[in-house]
Design an enzyme around this catalytic site. Structure first.
Site, PDB file in Angstrom:
ATOM      1  N   CYS A   9       0.845  -1.205   0.000  1.00 46.90           N
ATOM      2  CA  CYS A   9       0.000   0.000   0.000  1.00 46.90           C
ATOM      3  C   CYS A   9       0.878   1.251   0.000  1.00 46.90           C
ATOM      4  CB  CYS A   9      -0.946   0.000   1.195  1.00 46.90           C
ATOM      5  SG  CYS A   9      -2.387  -1.087   1.021  1.00 46.90           S
ATOM      6  N   ASN A  92       1.747 -16.456  -4.254  1.00 44.11           N
ATOM      7  CA  ASN A  92       1.898 -17.177  -2.993  1.00 44.11           C
ATOM      8  C   ASN A  92       0.762 -16.762  -2.059  1.00 44.11           C
ATOM      9  OD1 ASN A  92       4.331 -18.309  -3.925  1.00 44.11           O
ATOM     10  ND2 ASN A  92       5.444 -16.472  -3.313  1.00 44.11           N
ATOM     11  N   GLY A  98       4.193 -19.608   1.160  1.00 49.61           N
ATOM     12  CA  GLY A  98       5.399 -18.825   0.883  1.00 49.61           C
ATOM     13  C   GLY A  98       5.151 -17.336   0.754  1.00 49.61           C
ATOM     14  N   HIS A 103      -0.282  -8.439   0.906  1.00 46.15           N
ATOM     15  CA  HIS A 103      -1.111  -7.660  -0.014  1.00 46.15           C
ATOM     16  C   HIS A 103      -1.038  -8.460  -1.303  1.00 46.15           C
ATOM     17  CE1 HIS A 103      -2.297  -3.496  -1.774  1.00 46.15           C
ATOM     18  NE2 HIS A 103      -2.325  -4.369  -2.776  1.00 46.15           N
ATOM     19  N   HIS A 105      -0.545 -10.279  -4.592  1.00 46.53           N
ATOM     20  CA  HIS A 105       0.278  -9.861  -5.726  1.00 46.53           C
ATOM     21  C   HIS A 105       0.624 -11.042  -6.610  1.00 46.53           C
ATOM     22  CE1 HIS A 105       2.962 -10.850  -2.358  1.00 46.53           C
ATOM     23  NE2 HIS A 105       3.810 -11.302  -3.260  1.00 46.53           N
TER      24      HIS A 105
HETATM   25  P1  5GP Z   1       5.963 -12.985  -1.601  1.00 41.57           P
HETATM   26  O1  5GP Z   1       7.034 -13.800  -0.948  1.00 41.57           O
HETATM   27  O2  5GP Z   1       5.081 -12.302  -0.588  1.00 41.57           O
HETATM   28  O3  5GP Z   1       5.182 -13.747  -2.634  1.00 41.57           O
HETATM   29  O4  5GP Z   1       6.708 -11.895  -2.461  1.00 41.57           O
HETATM   30  C1  5GP Z   1       7.092 -10.665  -1.964  1.00 41.57           C
HETATM   31  C2  5GP Z   1       8.046 -10.072  -2.969  1.00 41.57           C
HETATM   32  O5  5GP Z   1       8.173  -8.691  -2.688  1.00 41.57           O
HETATM   33  C3  5GP Z   1       9.451 -10.667  -2.932  1.00 41.57           C
HETATM   34  O6  5GP Z   1       9.785 -11.213  -4.194  1.00 41.57           O
HETATM   35  C4  5GP Z   1      10.336  -9.482  -2.556  1.00 41.57           C
HETATM   36  O7  5GP Z   1      11.587  -9.484  -3.222  1.00 41.57           O
HETATM   37  C5  5GP Z   1       9.498  -8.290  -2.947  1.00 41.57           C
HETATM   38  N1  5GP Z   1       9.732  -7.102  -2.141  1.00 41.57           N
HETATM   39  C6  5GP Z   1       9.817  -7.043  -0.784  1.00 41.57           C
HETATM   40  N2  5GP Z   1      10.030  -5.779  -0.377  1.00 41.57           N
HETATM   41  C7  5GP Z   1      10.054  -5.010  -1.512  1.00 41.57           C
HETATM   42  C8  5GP Z   1      10.246  -3.609  -1.738  1.00 41.57           C
HETATM   43  O8  5GP Z   1      10.408  -2.799  -0.824  1.00 41.57           O
HETATM   44  N3  5GP Z   1      10.231  -3.194  -3.038  1.00 41.57           N
HETATM   45  C9  5GP Z   1      10.033  -4.065  -4.075  1.00 41.57           C
HETATM   46  N4  5GP Z   1      10.052  -3.549  -5.308  1.00 41.57           N
HETATM   47  N5  5GP Z   1       9.860  -5.389  -3.895  1.00 41.57           N
HETATM   48  C10 5GP Z   1       9.868  -5.850  -2.625  1.00 41.57           C
HETATM   49 ZN    ZN Z   2      -1.806  -3.277   1.136  1.00 45.53          ZN
END
Ligand code: 5GP
Ligand code: ZN
Length: 118
Positions: A9, A92, A98, A103, A105
């Site tokens: 967000c 995920n 994982g 949020h 995505h």
């Molecule tokens: P999840 O593990 O929740 O599916 O993926 C989260 C993703 O967000 C990860 O691939 C991680 O590298 C990315 N991520 C985490 N913090 C940030 C950030 O501050 N900026 C960006 N651009 N990506 C982020």
């Molecule tokens: Zn959010």
């Protein structure tokens, strides 16, 4: 609806910088900070939905919009065309799924192999 404690967000609101890939009324897309592949970006709804587990039938138009947009964004970002090229789209859900950022995505990953991960 936004969550003031939510990282994505804050990114959508511009409070945390990101490298934008795409934006419209409903969606925001930006490069992953730790890419697994030559192309790796994330697509998020502007609405704070924690994960796919919270989806209801009223989200169907948003999901249709998202799913039909992803292939276009993948090609625009440098993924090569199907079938020789292609891409991997990952969502995920929950801790055992994982998910680290709660949020909802979509990861879009592609480009020439080998990849770092995935
Ligand atoms: P999840 O593990 O929740 O599916 O993926 C989260 C993703 O967000 C990860 O691939 C991680 O590298 C990315 N991520 C985490 N913090 C940030 C950030 O501050 N900026 C960006 N651009 N990506 C982020
Ligand atoms: Zn959010």
């Amino acid at each position: 609806m936004t969550d003031t404690h939510c990282l994505f967000c804050k990114i959508i609101a511009g409070q945390i910088p990101s490298r934008k890939v795409f934006e419209d009324e409903h969606l925001y897309a930006f490069h992953d900070i730790a890419p697994w592949a030559p192309v790796h970006f994330l697509v998020v709804p502007k609405l704070h939905i924690p994960s796919m587990a919270q989806l209801t039938p009223e989200h169907a138009p948003l999901m249709g919009h998202l799913m039909t947009l992803l292939p276009q964004l993948a090609l625009a970002q440098g993924c090569r065309p199907y079938p020789e090229g292609g891409y991997r789209i990952v969502t995920n859900t929950g801790v055992e799924g994982g998910q680290e950022v709660h949020h909802m995505h979509w990861h879009v990953m592609g480009g020439p192999r080998p990849w770092l991960r995935g």
